[in-house]
Design a protein around this motif. Structure first.
Motif, PDB file in Angstrom:
ATOM      1  N   ILE C   7      -1.166  -2.908  17.030  1.00 37.18           N
ATOM      2  CA  ILE C   7      -2.573  -2.791  16.797  1.00 37.18           C
ATOM      3  C   ILE C   7      -2.837  -4.078  15.919  1.00 37.18           C
ATOM      4  O   ILE C   7      -2.364  -4.511  15.173  1.00 37.18           O
ATOM      5  CB  ILE C   7      -2.874  -1.843  15.774  1.00 37.18           C
ATOM      6  CG1 ILE C   7      -2.873  -0.247  16.739  1.00 37.18           C
ATOM      7  CG2 ILE C   7      -4.483  -1.934  15.238  1.00 37.18           C
ATOM      8  CD1 ILE C   7      -3.015   0.762  15.765  1.00 37.18           C
ATOM      9  N   SER C 254      -0.664   7.395   7.782  1.00 35.76           N
ATOM     10  CA  SER C 254      -1.445   7.006   6.627  1.00 35.76           C
ATOM     11  C   SER C 254      -0.865   7.684   5.362  1.00 35.76           C
ATOM     12  O   SER C 254      -0.605   8.851   5.124  1.00 35.76           O
ATOM     13  CB  SER C 254      -2.934   7.256   7.009  1.00 35.76           C
ATOM     14  OG  SER C 254      -3.698   7.137   5.625  1.00 35.76           O
ATOM     15  N   GLY C 372     -17.423  -7.848  15.724  1.00 33.72           N
ATOM     16  CA  GLY C 372     -16.263  -6.849  15.785  1.00 33.72           C
ATOM     17  C   GLY C 372     -14.937  -7.459  15.923  1.00 33.72           C
ATOM     18  O   GLY C 372     -14.012  -6.922  16.280  1.00 33.72           O
ATOM     19  N   LYS C 373     -15.046  -8.745  15.434  1.00 33.99           N
ATOM     20  CA  LYS C 373     -13.462  -9.288  15.585  1.00 33.99           C
ATOM     21  C   LYS C 373     -12.798  -8.915  14.584  1.00 33.99           C
ATOM     22  O   LYS C 373     -11.689  -8.819  14.676  1.00 33.99           O
ATOM     23  CB  LYS C 373     -13.782 -10.919  15.662  1.00 33.99           C
ATOM     24  CG  LYS C 373     -14.351 -11.493  16.635  1.00 33.99           C
ATOM     25  CD  LYS C 373     -14.319 -13.121  16.698  1.00 33.99           C
ATOM     26  CE  LYS C 373     -15.055 -13.423  18.215  1.00 33.99           C
ATOM     27  NZ  LYS C 373     -15.051 -14.744  18.506  1.00 33.99           N
ATOM     28  N   VAL C 375     -12.586  -6.088  13.527  1.00 37.07           N
ATOM     29  CA  VAL C 375     -12.095  -4.646  13.924  1.00 37.07           C
ATOM     30  C   VAL C 375     -10.999  -4.959  14.797  1.00 37.07           C
ATOM     31  O   VAL C 375     -10.023  -4.339  15.053  1.00 37.07           O
ATOM     32  CB  VAL C 375     -13.232  -3.838  14.774  1.00 37.07           C
ATOM     33  CG1 VAL C 375     -12.677  -2.471  15.103  1.00 37.07           C
ATOM     34  CG2 VAL C 375     -14.484  -4.067  13.548  1.00 37.07           C
ATOM     35  N   ASN C 376     -11.030  -5.940  15.655  1.00 31.03           N
ATOM     36  CA  ASN C 376     -10.178  -6.055  16.559  1.00 31.03           C
ATOM     37  C   ASN C 376      -8.790  -6.585  15.999  1.00 31.03           C
ATOM     38  O   ASN C 376      -7.718  -6.163  16.689  1.00 31.03           O
ATOM     39  CB  ASN C 376     -10.378  -7.271  17.769  1.00 31.03           C
ATOM     40  CG  ASN C 376     -11.258  -6.873  18.724  1.00 31.03           C
ATOM     41  OD1 ASN C 376     -11.470  -5.453  19.006  1.00 31.03           O
ATOM     42  ND2 ASN C 376     -12.327  -7.798  19.278  1.00 31.03           N
ATOM     43  N   MET C 380      -4.330  -2.367  10.832  1.00 32.54           N
ATOM     44  CA  MET C 380      -4.152  -1.087  10.447  1.00 32.54           C
ATOM     45  C   MET C 380      -5.204  -0.160  11.147  1.00 32.54           C
ATOM     46  O   MET C 380      -5.291   0.872  11.200  1.00 32.54           O
ATOM     47  CB  MET C 380      -4.360  -0.731   8.972  1.00 32.54           C
ATOM     48  CG  MET C 380      -3.163  -1.387   7.927  1.00 32.54           C
ATOM     49  SD  MET C 380      -1.756  -0.716   8.423  1.00 32.54           S
ATOM     50  CE  MET C 380      -1.773   0.844   8.058  1.00 32.54           C
ATOM     51  N   GLY C 381      -6.039  -0.801  12.152  1.00 30.08           N
ATOM     52  CA  GLY C 381      -6.851  -0.217  12.764  1.00 30.08           C
ATOM     53  C   GLY C 381      -8.161   0.385  11.897  1.00 30.08           C
ATOM     54  O   GLY C 381      -8.558   1.666  12.411  1.00 30.08           O
ATOM     55  N   LEU C 382      -8.608  -0.482  11.137  1.00 26.82           N
ATOM     56  CA  LEU C 382      -9.662  -0.089  10.334  1.00 26.82           C
ATOM     57  C   LEU C 382     -10.911  -0.750  10.681  1.00 26.82           C
ATOM     58  O   LEU C 382     -10.849  -1.612  11.670  1.00 26.82           O
ATOM     59  CB  LEU C 382      -9.317  -0.363   8.949  1.00 26.82           C
ATOM     60  CG  LEU C 382      -8.111   0.155   8.245  1.00 26.82           C
ATOM     61  CD1 LEU C 382      -8.094  -0.377   6.767  1.00 26.82           C
ATOM     62  CD2 LEU C 382      -8.179   1.483   8.327  1.00 26.82           C
ATOM     63  N   ASN C 383     -12.040  -0.565  10.078  1.00 23.89           N
ATOM     64  CA  ASN C 383     -13.397  -1.406  10.366  1.00 23.89           C
ATOM     65  C   ASN C 383     -13.941  -1.817   9.209  1.00 23.89           C
ATOM     66  O   ASN C 383     -14.549  -1.658   8.346  1.00 23.89           O
ATOM     67  CB  ASN C 383     -14.272  -0.348  10.858  1.00 23.89           C
ATOM     68  CG  ASN C 383     -15.608  -0.710  11.360  1.00 23.89           C
ATOM     69  OD1 ASN C 383     -15.855  -1.864  10.902  1.00 23.89           O
ATOM     70  ND2 ASN C 383     -16.450  -0.223  11.967  1.00 23.89           N
ATOM     71  N   THR C 385     -15.816  -4.665   8.449  1.00 30.07           N
ATOM     72  CA  THR C 385     -17.214  -4.846   7.989  1.00 30.07           C
ATOM     73  C   THR C 385     -17.810  -3.624   7.403  1.00 30.07           C
ATOM     74  O   THR C 385     -18.521  -3.737   6.555  1.00 30.07           O
ATOM     75  CB  THR C 385     -17.985  -5.389   9.395  1.00 30.07           C
ATOM     76  OG1 THR C 385     -19.253  -5.642   9.038  1.00 30.07           O
ATOM     77  CG2 THR C 385     -17.956  -4.553  10.272  1.00 30.07           C
ATOM     78  N   LYS C 401     -13.059   8.237   3.708  1.00 31.34           N
ATOM     79  CA  LYS C 401     -13.015   8.827   4.893  1.00 31.34           C
ATOM     80  C   LYS C 401     -12.457   7.632   5.927  1.00 31.34           C
ATOM     81  O   LYS C 401     -12.060   8.004   6.900  1.00 31.34           O
ATOM     82  CB  LYS C 401     -14.153   9.595   5.343  1.00 31.34           C
ATOM     83  CG  LYS C 401     -14.232  10.826   5.820  1.00 31.34           C
ATOM     84  CD  LYS C 401     -15.704  11.650   6.107  1.00 31.34           C
ATOM     85  CE  LYS C 401     -16.003  12.165   5.033  1.00 31.34           C
ATOM     86  NZ  LYS C 401     -17.630  12.507   5.357  1.00 31.34           N
ATOM     87  N   ASN C 402     -13.023   6.454   5.559  1.00 26.10           N
ATOM     88  CA  ASN C 402     -12.631   5.558   6.773  1.00 26.10           C
ATOM     89  C   ASN C 402     -11.361   4.873   6.394  1.00 26.10           C
ATOM     90  O   ASN C 402     -11.192   3.591   6.770  1.00 26.10           O
ATOM     91  CB  ASN C 402     -13.732   4.553   6.948  1.00 26.10           C
ATOM     92  CG  ASN C 402     -15.204   5.075   7.946  1.00 26.10           C
ATOM     93  OD1 ASN C 402     -14.806   5.128   9.118  1.00 26.10           O
ATOM     94  ND2 ASN C 402     -16.027   5.581   7.242  1.00 26.10           N
ATOM     95  N   ALA C 403     -10.771   5.388   5.596  1.00 31.87           N
ATOM     96  CA  ALA C 403      -9.278   4.985   5.043  1.00 31.87           C
ATOM     97  C   ALA C 403      -9.168   3.711   4.415  1.00 31.87           C
ATOM     98  O   ALA C 403      -8.391   2.958   4.976  1.00 31.87           O
ATOM     99  CB  ALA C 403      -8.531   5.100   6.607  1.00 31.87           C
ATOM    100  N   GLU C 409      -4.166  -5.592   2.767  1.00 30.58           N
ATOM    101  CA  GLU C 409      -4.500  -6.728   2.495  1.00 30.58           C
ATOM    102  C   GLU C 409      -3.885  -7.832   2.960  1.00 30.58           C
ATOM    103  O   GLU C 409      -3.651  -9.035   2.304  1.00 30.58           O
ATOM    104  CB  GLU C 409      -4.313  -6.576   0.898  1.00 30.58           C
ATOM    105  CG  GLU C 409      -4.928  -5.544   0.096  1.00 30.58           C
ATOM    106  CD  GLU C 409      -4.908  -5.433  -1.550  1.00 30.58           C
ATOM    107  OE1 GLU C 409      -4.414  -6.542  -1.824  1.00 30.58           O
ATOM    108  OE2 GLU C 409      -4.812  -4.280  -1.985  1.00 30.58           O
TER     109      GLU C 409
END
Lengths: 285, 332, 443
Positions: C7, C254, C372-373, C375-376, C380-383, C385, C401-403, C409
């Motif tokens: 990922i 997680s 969305g870069k 995110v890509n 860890m597959g987080l968002n 922004t 909730k969004n981990a 880091e």
């Protein structure tokens, strides 16, 4: 005619059925609330600042009504007047507490405390302080990035662009304590406003040894204990190379102010002294 | 605390900079991406120049100038902030708007379109990054509804002819209104049939897509999902009733679909963040587009489809999360 | 296709200027400052006082609490004082300051260069020796090694993964150590295997260190249970979870430890330190530090005693260039910028990076364009922004909730952002807050 009739009847039935359902549900899920909660809430200033420690004025009112005493409940925004009113509604007596105000205990202006490096992270004190001691030699002083300004819902604290330090607007400050929580360096304290807004406090939080503290800032408390010795009311304590004035014990005699070798004790809103001590007097406004 | 104020007070001369990690940056920037998209639009622009000659140049140039000026004026005098017209986004909006109008559109109408695009579509939300709808499409749809006659009369792209006074229908209106004279698929692909400035050649637009994928400006998810949906959706109809109205290839290559799928729907600001979200977004754009084309009142529906899905983007973002680490099944 | 994690990930410019430069010792400093907290966890209790004579290897601080590590003297001389010293953390913390006199070592330490391969220790003996020597993770996280080798009851390690990827740009200290101390590292790996009782070990090396891969593959032929896994160059492959995914294709869930998928990860530098501690009785008192940067005259790899001021290492590399804008302790992606160079080398100092003025300052932040870069690239597959916004507006329940606590880091998001947004700055803050909230809820 029959179309009209059908329409009227249909709509009427639907309306009646809906009303019945609404009524039944309303009865079933009715929440019986102590009517005093609403009365108390109306007496509160509706600032919803959370300064009382409860989630908004509604939470405060609910907790207050549920409790038996007035102890531990205080609305910093409304102050004594509001608390008296609330106590009246509840048939209790409010404890008397003095009006407080936020003070910033750092005087490390750009002149007194030169910058030794350049902070280039996000403009946020909490982020800067988790990174390092700050862009001056003093790791206890104000970072000047304005978390307190952000936290204030009353527009009562601003960064002075000259000094890069926050200043409290006395008329607007409600002593809600939001800035106290926001400051990662624990520089802000709620202190008694004092008669005629006169108050004395140590405007420094540097716990370094005297020499080290003095090197990074001209007006740092160096922990020399001179104020401690001169205080006739035992209001001053020394801990970790730092003096602290207890505002419950302080009688505003001002003896400690002139003895401070680094002018780190501030007296606010006092009339000027007779002696030529211009420098020590830092009357604001 | 404004950073401008701060830097006045704290000069960085001879002082070490301290900041949280990371201490290096990819060098990527907003303007690099915007100019990258502009480069990707070049092939389509060249085709437009070839087909419409001077008109294409005038419309494109005028549109860019209007957009840049409007953005500068609105930012500086109404919003009172530092104008950022040179990040390329206003230029891009200008070019995209121009590509979405007929080549013989009167300049004053174009100016109104630019004002709608920049003023309503972008700056009223707070400028780049804050808008909900694609500004160029806001401008285009604004014009389409306000000036339907001027916006749907296309000059015949009679390549090499000296006059462009004759107007003709687009491929899609041929299909919609069953008029005779449907051009061949090759002509549609190469862009010698009637239509707006930038939607002429599907091949040129695909070249742009390849460039953007290569430069990693966008990912494949949005354009491919739109195209795939359109092909599959119309394909199902075509299997049962093989008439040109349902021909998936004609649908794919004609009208604003390519332009929309490659350049309009992929607008960063108004499209979803996650890959899952992008696929959902692309799928629905495809569905709505085909629905409008087959059953709607307009011959073309890409702009409406994209704008509609722009509105759903925040919702898609809320409900789609990226695939998290640790959610993948163990297979070691 | 070479293996890598599945990922996200980025590939910053490698800039390994000091690659292939042999590890050089530098002159002993006149004075060392040895911080009592060079590891994650509780600081040590000092057990020396002013005026005490110490030798190299004399214990200065005793570990207190479960997660803590011993501190030893790296020089011989007299304790000058125990005082607060500015270290790479950016704050003043307690350190033992020693005036250097001569270079006398504790008698128990074997200083010979010969590689001692045979050992006959039990798992417990090895872990005790590691704890005694005060070994911590040498990759930069400085987690006490003996704690990591003591898995929680009920878990069973199946494989030891050695982190030899050195995915940070610029740094070469691990690479050089691998080239010069190959045999020792293999012994260290065997000791670690014995300590946690696993049948096999895999050494993951990134493909930009081809010489190390071929040398290790050669040596590995004589060790049946150690295999070498070349990996595609991708940051942050050195992240524990990423490395496990890359090497054995298992993803640690997680909030769980690597042991939950049967893996234990150790840095290659740690393996060498373990060899020295167990076979040579040598506590962790020196380490390899890369001094590098675009304008550094002589980028090099230095064998430095813990407590040496960074200024001396920089001096050895040709001095501070005139263009110096920023000094980083560690690599450019996860290292810490320091405010001054009179900061001591610690067990976790893998490098000193000197960044020229032109590249030192970040560009002004713009509004998010939602490309969305981030995110890509997030491994860890987080968002990122979204997490930054949630932190800014203090929406802690949604951040949780969004981990947000999954964030490692690594800085890939801030590195990539075209709008120059300080994503990681905020996420780090939010992560801390959410972790505190979670902890408070548990109690």
């Amino acid at each position: 005619m029959s179309i009209l009739l059908t329409a009227v009847v249909t709509l009427g039935v639907i309306g009646a059925a809906s009303a019945a359902i609404l009524y039944l549900i309303g009865q079933k899920f009715k929440v019986v609330e102590d009517p005093r909660i609403e009365q108390v809430q109306e007496a509160l200033p509706a600032a919803n600042c959370g300064g009382c420690g409860y989630p908004g004025c509604g939470g405060f009112a609910a907790a207050l009504v549920k409790s038996d005493t007035m102890d531990g409940f205080y609305c910093p925004v409304g102050g004594q007047a509001t608390m008296d009113k609330v106590a009246e509604i509840l048939g209790r007596t409010a404890a008397v507490s003095a009006k407080k105000i936020a003070v910033v205990r750092c005087n490390g202006t750009c002149e007194h405390r030169p910058r030794v490096n350049y902070y280039d992270g996000a403009s946020n004190c909490a982020i800067a302080s988790s990174l390092y001691g700050g862009d001056t030699g003093c790791s206890f002083g104000c970072l000047g990035l304005g978390d307190c300004v952000e936290s204030c819902t009353f527009d009562a604290i601003h960064i002075n662009p000259e000094t890069m330090l926050p200043e409290v607007v006395e008329d607007k400050c409600t002593a809600c304590g939001a800035c106290v929580k926001a400051c990662p360096k624990d520089l802000i304290e709620l202190r008694k406003q004092g008669p005629k807004s006169r108050r004395i406090y140590v405007s420094c939080m540097n716990k370094d040894k005297g020499g080290v503290a003095r090197k990074s800032c001209d007006v740092a408390c160096i922990g020399c204990s001179k104020c401690f010795q001169v205080c006739p009311f035992e209001a001053i304590t020394m801990e970790n190379n730092l003096a602290y004035i207890d505002d419950d014990k302080c009688r505003l005699c001002r003896k400690c102010v002139p003895v401070c070798p680094t002018n780190s004790i501030w007296e606010l809103n006092f009339p000027p002294r007779k002696e030529v001590k211009e420098e020590a007097v830092k009357a604001e406004v | 605390m404004s950073s401008a104020l701060r830097s006045q007070q704290v000069s960085m001369e001879n002082k070490l900079v301290v900041s949280p990690s990371p201490h290096v940056h990819s060098g990527d920037s907003i303007s690099k991406n915007m100019y990258g998209v502009l480069i990707a639009l070049l092939p389509a622009f060249l085709v437009a120049l070839y087909v419409f000659r001077l008109d294409a140049l005038i419309i494109t140039f005028a549109s860019v100038v209007f957009c840049v000026i409007f953005e500068y004026v609105i930012a500086k005098f109404i919003m009172k902030k530092q104008p950022t017209v040179f990040d390329g986004s206003a230029i891009l909006t200008g070019v995209l708007l121009a590509f979405n109008v007929p080549s013989n559109l009167p300049i004053w109408i174009l100016a109104i379109g630019a004002l709608a695009a920049i003023g309503i579509g972008k700056m009223s939300f707070g400028g780049l990054g804050n808008n909900i709808f694609n500004p160029a499409l806001v401008g285009r749809v604004f014009l389409l509804i306000s000036f339907p006659a001027q916006m749907t009369t296309w000059p015949t792209p009679d390549v090499g002819a000296t006059t462009d006074a004759v107007t003709s229908a687009t491929v899609l209106s041929h299909l919609k209104f069953n008029t005779p004279g449907l051009p061949s698929l090759t002509n549609i692909l190469m862009g010698t049939e009637g239509g707006s400035l930038g939607e002429m050649s599907a091949v040129a637009l695909l070249l742009g897509l390849i460039y953007m994928l290569w430069k990693k400006i966008i990912t494949w998810h949005i354009p491919i999902s739109i195209m795939a949906t359109v092909v599959i959706f119309t394909g199902i109809f075509y299997l049962f009733t093989p008439i040109p109205q349902y021909n998936p290839l004609i649908h794919l290559a004609s009208g604003g679909l390519m332009l929309g799928a490659v350049f309009m729907a992929t607008d960063y600001v108004t499209s979803p963040l996650t890959k899952k979200g992008m696929l959902i977004y692309g799928f629905f754009i495809g569905v709505v587009t085909v629905a409008i084309r087959l059953w709607g009142a307009y011959p073309e529906g890409v702009s409406f489809a994209i704008l509609l899905m722009n509105g759903f983007t925040p919702l898609i973002n809320y409900y789609t999360t990226p695939k998290r680490f640790g959610e993948v099944k163990k297979n070691g | 296709m070479l293996k890598t994690f599945r990922i996200g990930g980025i590939h910053p410019k490698e800039n390994k200027f000091s690659a292939g430069k042999t590890i050089q010792p530098i002159a002993l400093p006149k004075q060392v400052m040895i911080p009592l907290s060079q590891h994650i966890g509780a600081p040590c209790q000092p057990i020396v006082k002013k005026g005490d004579k110490v030798k190299v290897g004399t214990r200065l601080g005793k570990s207190v609490g479960f997660v803590s590590a011993n501190i030893h003297s790296s020089v011989s001389g007299t304790v000058n004082k125990i005082d607060k010293v500015l270290d790479a953390s950016g704050y003043k913390r307690d350190a033992v300051i020693i005036d250097v006199e001569g270079d006398e070592w504790e008698n128990a330490i074997d200083r010979s260069e010969t590689v001692k391969k045979e050992f006959n220790f039990s798992s417990r003996e090895i872990i005790e020796k590691i704890a005694e020597a005060g070994i911590v993770g040498m990759g930069g996280a400085t987690f006490p090694t003996h704690v990591k080798l003591t898995p929680p009851p009920g878990t069973k390690a199946e494989v030891l993964i050695i982190n030899a990827v050195e995915c940070e740009p610029y740094l070469t200290s691990d690479h050089e150590l691998m080239m010069e101390k190959t045999e020792e590292i293999f012994v260290g790996v065997q000791l670690l295997m014995k300590a946690i009782n696993v049948p096999r070990a895999v050494i993951g090396i990134e493909n930009n260190k081809k010489d190390a891969i071929s040398k290790f593959t050669n040596v590995a032929t004589s060790y049946a249970n150690i295999t070498i896994q070349p990996l595609k160059v991708q940051y942050p492959q050195g992240g524990e979870k990423q490395l496990i995914d890359a090497v054995i294709r298992r993803q640690v869930p997680s909030g769980a430890l690597p042991i939950s998928v049967g893996a234990v990860v150790q840095n290659v530098g740690t393996a060498f330190a373990v060899y020295e501690a167990v076979q040579k009785n040598k506590p962790l008192v020196q380490r390899v530090v890369t001094v590098t940067g675009k304008d550094v005259k002589n980028p090099c790899n230095i064998l430095a005693r813990v407590g040496t001021p960074l200024s001396q290492l920089i001096e050895f590399a040709g001095g501070l260039p005139e263009t110096t804008g920023k000094i980083v302790s560690g690599g450019p992606m996860m290292g810490k910028a320091i405010a001054g160079i009179e900061v001591p080398v610690t067990k976790g100092t893998s490098g000193i990076l000197i960044i020229p003025t032109l590249e030192a300052k970040r560009k002004a932040m713009k509004d998010c364009i939602r490309c969305g870069k981030c995110v890509n690239v997030c491994p860890m597959g987080l968002n990122p922004t979204l997490l930054m916004n949630l932190t800014e507006y203090e929406v802690w329940d949604r951040a949780e909730k969004n981990a947000i606590t999954d964030c490692i880091e690594c800085g890939s998001c801030s590195y990539t952002c075209p709008a120059d947004r300080p994503l990681l700055d905020y996420i780090r803050l939010g992560k801390g807050k959410v972790m505190a909230i979670v902890r408070a809820r548990k109690n």
